[in-house]
Design a protein around this motif. Structure first.
Motif, PDB file in Angstrom:
ATOM      1  N   TYR A 162       0.853  -1.187   0.000  1.00 16.12           N
ATOM      2  CA  TYR A 162       0.000   0.000   0.000  1.00 16.12           C
ATOM      3  C   TYR A 162       0.891   1.241   0.000  1.00 16.12           C
ATOM      4  O   TYR A 162       1.874   1.317   0.737  1.00 16.12           O
ATOM      5  CB  TYR A 162      -0.922   0.042   1.217  1.00 16.12           C
ATOM      6  CG  TYR A 162      -1.862   1.235   1.190  1.00 16.12           C
ATOM      7  CD1 TYR A 162      -2.992   1.223   0.403  1.00 16.12           C
ATOM      8  CD2 TYR A 162      -1.594   2.378   1.945  1.00 16.12           C
ATOM      9  CE1 TYR A 162      -3.855   2.319   0.342  1.00 16.12           C
ATOM     10  CE2 TYR A 162      -2.447   3.479   1.904  1.00 16.12           C
ATOM     11  CZ  TYR A 162      -3.573   3.443   1.099  1.00 16.12           C
ATOM     12  OH  TYR A 162      -4.408   4.524   1.040  1.00 16.12           O
ATOM     13  N   VAL A 205       0.906   5.229   0.747  1.00 19.06           N
ATOM     14  CA  VAL A 205       0.157   6.254   1.466  1.00 19.06           C
ATOM     15  C   VAL A 205      -0.152   7.423   0.530  1.00 19.06           C
ATOM     16  O   VAL A 205       0.749   7.999  -0.095  1.00 19.06           O
ATOM     17  CB  VAL A 205       0.957   6.744   2.685  1.00 19.06           C
ATOM     18  CG1 VAL A 205       0.223   7.889   3.387  1.00 19.06           C
ATOM     19  CG2 VAL A 205       1.196   5.589   3.657  1.00 19.06           C
ATOM     20  N   ASP A 238      -4.091  10.560   3.182  1.00 25.85           N
ATOM     21  CA  ASP A 238      -3.886   9.657   4.321  1.00 25.85           C
ATOM     22  C   ASP A 238      -3.110  10.317   5.455  1.00 25.85           C
ATOM     23  O   ASP A 238      -3.301   9.971   6.635  1.00 25.85           O
ATOM     24  CB  ASP A 238      -3.136   8.401   3.877  1.00 25.85           C
ATOM     25  CG  ASP A 238      -3.972   7.497   2.979  1.00 25.85           C
ATOM     26  OD1 ASP A 238      -5.206   7.468   3.174  1.00 25.85           O
ATOM     27  OD2 ASP A 238      -3.394   6.837   2.098  1.00 25.85           O
ATOM     28  N   TYR A 239      -2.221  11.229   5.122  1.00 28.10           N
ATOM     29  CA  TYR A 239      -1.404  11.852   6.170  1.00 28.10           C
ATOM     30  C   TYR A 239      -2.279  12.620   7.158  1.00 28.10           C
ATOM     31  O   TYR A 239      -1.989  12.682   8.362  1.00 28.10           O
ATOM     32  CB  TYR A 239      -0.355  12.784   5.552  1.00 28.10           C
ATOM     33  CG  TYR A 239       0.704  12.032   4.778  1.00 28.10           C
ATOM     34  CD1 TYR A 239       1.758  11.412   5.437  1.00 28.10           C
ATOM     35  CD2 TYR A 239       0.633  11.930   3.395  1.00 28.10           C
ATOM     36  CE1 TYR A 239       2.725  10.708   4.728  1.00 28.10           C
ATOM     37  CE2 TYR A 239       1.591  11.225   2.674  1.00 28.10           C
ATOM     38  CZ  TYR A 239       2.640  10.609   3.344  1.00 28.10           C
ATOM     39  OH  TYR A 239       3.583   9.909   2.653  1.00 28.10           O
ATOM     40  N   THR A 249      -5.094  11.792   8.336  1.00 27.72           N
ATOM     41  CA  THR A 249      -5.755  10.917   9.311  1.00 27.72           C
ATOM     42  C   THR A 249      -4.974  10.825  10.614  1.00 27.72           C
ATOM     43  O   THR A 249      -5.542  10.544  11.669  1.00 27.72           O
ATOM     44  CB  THR A 249      -5.946   9.502   8.725  1.00 27.72           C
ATOM     45  OG1 THR A 249      -4.656   8.921   8.450  1.00 27.72           O
ATOM     46  CG2 THR A 249      -6.777   9.541   7.464  1.00 27.72           C
ATOM     47  N   LYS A 276       3.707  16.536   4.826  1.00 27.52           N
ATOM     48  CA  LYS A 276       3.071  15.240   4.578  1.00 27.52           C
ATOM     49  C   LYS A 276       4.149  14.165   4.639  1.00 27.52           C
ATOM     50  O   LYS A 276       4.741  13.775   3.623  1.00 27.52           O
ATOM     51  CB  LYS A 276       2.355  15.251   3.228  1.00 27.52           C
ATOM     52  CG  LYS A 276       1.161  16.207   3.213  1.00 27.52           C
ATOM     53  CD  LYS A 276       0.451  16.214   1.878  1.00 27.52           C
ATOM     54  CE  LYS A 276      -0.750  17.173   1.912  1.00 27.52           C
ATOM     55  NZ  LYS A 276      -1.452  17.216   0.604  1.00 27.52           N
ATOM     56  N   PHE A 328      -1.052   5.144  11.665  1.00 28.52           N
ATOM     57  CA  PHE A 328      -1.831   5.083  10.429  1.00 28.52           C
ATOM     58  C   PHE A 328      -2.303   3.661  10.147  1.00 28.52           C
ATOM     59  O   PHE A 328      -3.453   3.439   9.739  1.00 28.52           O
ATOM     60  CB  PHE A 328      -1.006   5.598   9.250  1.00 28.52           C
ATOM     61  CG  PHE A 328      -1.649   5.339   7.915  1.00 28.52           C
ATOM     62  CD1 PHE A 328      -2.768   6.052   7.508  1.00 28.52           C
ATOM     63  CD2 PHE A 328      -1.151   4.347   7.066  1.00 28.52           C
ATOM     64  CE1 PHE A 328      -3.378   5.786   6.294  1.00 28.52           C
ATOM     65  CE2 PHE A 328      -1.753   4.083   5.855  1.00 28.52           C
ATOM     66  CZ  PHE A 328      -2.874   4.804   5.457  1.00 28.52           C
ATOM     67  N   LYS A 361      -5.880   2.293   9.232  1.00 35.37           N
ATOM     68  CA  LYS A 361      -6.090   1.638   7.933  1.00 35.37           C
ATOM     69  C   LYS A 361      -6.614   0.215   8.101  1.00 35.37           C
ATOM     70  O   LYS A 361      -7.459  -0.240   7.325  1.00 35.37           O
ATOM     71  CB  LYS A 361      -4.755   1.632   7.172  1.00 35.37           C
ATOM     72  CG  LYS A 361      -4.764   0.884   5.846  1.00 35.37           C
ATOM     73  CD  LYS A 361      -5.574   1.599   4.791  1.00 35.37           C
ATOM     74  CE  LYS A 361      -5.477   0.886   3.454  1.00 35.37           C
ATOM     75  NZ  LYS A 361      -6.376   1.503   2.433  1.00 35.37           N
ATOM     76  N   TYR A 383       5.736   5.260   1.944  1.00 38.64           N
ATOM     77  CA  TYR A 383       5.314   6.557   2.475  1.00 38.64           C
ATOM     78  C   TYR A 383       6.506   7.507   2.527  1.00 38.64           C
ATOM     79  O   TYR A 383       7.661   7.090   2.382  1.00 38.64           O
ATOM     80  CB  TYR A 383       4.711   6.394   3.869  1.00 38.64           C
ATOM     81  CG  TYR A 383       5.648   5.783   4.900  1.00 38.64           C
ATOM     82  CD1 TYR A 383       6.216   6.564   5.900  1.00 38.64           C
ATOM     83  CD2 TYR A 383       5.966   4.422   4.875  1.00 38.64           C
ATOM     84  CE1 TYR A 383       7.071   6.024   6.853  1.00 38.64           C
ATOM     85  CE2 TYR A 383       6.817   3.873   5.810  1.00 38.64           C
ATOM     86  CZ  TYR A 383       7.374   4.669   6.798  1.00 38.64           C
ATOM     87  OH  TYR A 383       8.230   4.121   7.727  1.00 38.64           O
TER      88      TYR A 383
END
Length: 370
Positions: free
Chosen positions: A94, A96, A100-101, A103, A112, A122, A126, A140
């Protein structure tokens, strides 16, 4: 008739008085300084597991040992094993996204990027229903203060959901694959026989790991593995004091009997690492010149035969271990502190780990007699 009864009563009294009375319960016997090696069939999950269970073994096997006795126990730690729920690379990967950052960092974050703790947070968001041994191959923007350069960069790490929490694994880099002769960045079935040696080489070559490794440390090694499809495999390696292995390792703990119970003796356990052998060989006067030169090159004490030029006598060996204790622990030691030192010996082609217990008297280290 009265006289006959009197005689019978007299005889009964005499016989009863002469009969040996039951002895009192034994008070036990002191057996100080016991050195015990438990059979390899008795294995523990960790050092903490051994601390919890060995007192019961001592109580069962040595019920008459007095208070004040001590025991130095060598035991076996079973190898760690992990079977991921799914390791197919396409399933666990996955990347990122920008959104998403937020969250973890909040709305409109200035940067970020995630550090390790934030990446783990995270993953909790997730995968709220993560299963045991679930893998995440996460890409990421990574930045860790004091660890990464000031310029952030995209990075891919492996995380394992272990015992109810996400942990970061040791993921091999492109350079590390190349260093093991795998420039294409993966291992395959043809590497199965030598895989552990490759991973051991990677960890021993990583100064950040090797400089601080202690016996019993575990690294969860993550690497790409091709077998008709691409997988991300996990192999836990345990440091035995010299190498990172997948086989059982030995540990040593001290115990003392007090108030009828065996308790862990708060001795400090330490296993010599490569840097210690180098220190003995280059910075001390212990042993002969040849012995010191040999141990600086090979991390073990040769005890094969006194006629060997590189032989370490027991007194020379004690001097070498004392030098290490002075170098590492004297500045912070208190009088009465015990140290269980595990080191590697070489004897007629075979190596093994041996332990000695030292005590600090406030000025000097010496072999413990208890």
């Amino acid at each position: 008739m009265k006289k006959i009864y009197s005689l019978i009563a007299f005889v009964t009294v005499v016989l009863t008085a002469c009969q040996k009375q039951p002895s009192l319960s034994p008070t036990g016997y002191v057996k100080k300084g016991m050195v015990i090696t438990l059979p390899q069939t008795t294995q523990f999950a960790s050092t903490n597991d051994a601390k919890a269970k060995i007192p019961g073994i001592l109580n069962t096997n040595y019920p008459q040992v007095d208070n004040g006795s001590s025991a130095t126990v060598t035991f076996t730690i079973s190898p760690v094993s992990v079977k991921p729920a799914d390791s197919l690379l396409t399933d666990i990967s996955y990347t990122v996204a920008d959104a998403d950052y937020a969250t973890v960092l909040g709305a409109n974050p200035k940067y970020k990027e995630f550090n390790t703790a934030q990446a783990i947070a995270f993953l909790g968001i997730k995968y709220p229903t993560a299963v045991p041994n679930q893998l995440s191959f996460l890409t990421y923007i990574y930045y860790e203060s004091g660890v990464t350069p000031s310029a952030v960069a995209k990075q891919t790490d492996t995380f394992l959901f272990l015992n109810g929490a996400w942990v970061k694994c040791y993921t091999l880099t492109a350079d590390q694959y190349t260093s093991t002769g795998h420039p294409f960045g993966d291992f395959s079935t043809s590497d199965d026989a030598t895989l552990t040696s490759y991973l051991n080489l990677v960890l021993k070559s990583d100064i950040a790991v090797s400089a601080n490794a202690s016996a019993g440390d575990v690294k969860y090694m993550s690497f790409k593995y091709y077998n008709s499809k691409n997988f991300q495999r996990i192999v836990p390696l345990t440091f035995d004091g010299t190498n990172w292995v997948t086989t059982p390792i030995t540990g040593t703990l001290g115990f003392a009997k007090s108030d009828g119970k065996w308790i862990v003796d708060e001795a400090i356990s330490y296993t010599l690492v490569k840097a210690d052998y180098t220190y003995i060989g280059t910075q001390t006067t212990a042993g002969s010149d040849a012995a010191r030169a040999n141990i600086a090159q090979y991390p073990d004490f040769n005890i094969s035969a006194p006629t060997d030029a590189t032989y370490w006598s027991d007194s020379d060996l004690n001097a070498a271990l004392t030098a290490v204790l002075v170098n590492k622990f004297k500045a912070t030691s208190n009088a009465g502190q015990k140290y269980i030192i595990t080191y590697t010996v070489y004897s007629f082609g075979k190596t093994s780990n041996v332990a000695k217990t030292f005590v600090y008297d406030g000025s000097n280290f010496s072999i413990s007699t208890q």
